[in-house]
Design a protein around this motif. Sequence first.
Motif: not given
Length: 326
Positions: A121-150
């Motif tokens: 994820m290099g774009s972050h316009t959605l609310e954090v909850d929508e990322y948290m429910n993906l059930n897939s490995p995720i990596v975010t760039i330049d945004r911290q969205i959760g303690a369990d997401i690198p």
Amino acid sequence: MATIHDVALKAGVSVTTVSRVLNNRGYISQKTRDKVYQTMNELNYRPNEIARSLLRKQSNVIGLIIPDVSHPFFGELANYIEYYAYQNGFKIMLCNSHMEPSKEREYVEMLKGNRVDGIIMGSHTLEVDEYMNLNSPIVTIDRQIGADIPYISSDNYQGGVMAAELLLAKGRRKLAHICGNLELQMLSNRRTTGFMDRLEAHGVKPVTMHETDLNVFSQQQYTKLVERLLAEHPDVDGLFVTSDLIAIHALKQIVAHGRKVPEDIAIVGYDDIRAAGYVLPGITTIRQPVQELAELAVDLIRRQIVEEKIDMENILPVTLVERETT
């Protein structure tokens, strides 16, 4: 259109053997493997990748969502991510969000529907909850969205500090800063924090102008900010902006207003995109290690897939690249 049964019949082997060759499972002699591949070429057979991915429960595809691939930094980032993904046996599904929440949401749903192995994820316009429910490995760039997401970023705070120290070392005291929308929860905002903190320690208070629009990559808006800065603060002698693309626009406007760079106004950018070294004068900048960022993003996806332990916080060092604008 040829089928797997046609390949097996012409190659003189069983359908199971063809399947094993395609999925690289079990022992198959090299002679048999070569015969199967030769037959596939002769029949122009192409395996059904969707069916194979359902069977393996792995698609070997990584989704990449970025704001705009035409932006030089994200274009370079996407290029390196594709390179390292391919080196690790993955293909990339590229999505441009253009900072539109509805579009980004559609892309996230599409990637889920295509059963991608992970999402960068290099774009972050959605609310954090929508990322948290993906059930897939995720990596975010330049945004911290959760303690369990690198997440990955350059050392934005130190980059701001380095910009401030350079301008001060050049004897500049009437300083200005142009940045993106500070209300967005982006780690890149730390560039501004580092810059301001270091100047405050030296008793210098800069003029700050920031974008208020959601689309922080709108270059027309930054051109207007530079024009306003020059009109309202003609005594500015040093400028730090949070991307090289903004720095290039600032350089153009400053020269158009009859000011000299760096004699009248010194400029420091951020990113070290290729264009920063192509323009005249060359842009002094804080270099993000974009190649290393991309390699690490792919590796973090890979390691999550195989359930290896990973670090949630991944901050890479920045370096000062001094050119002619200072």
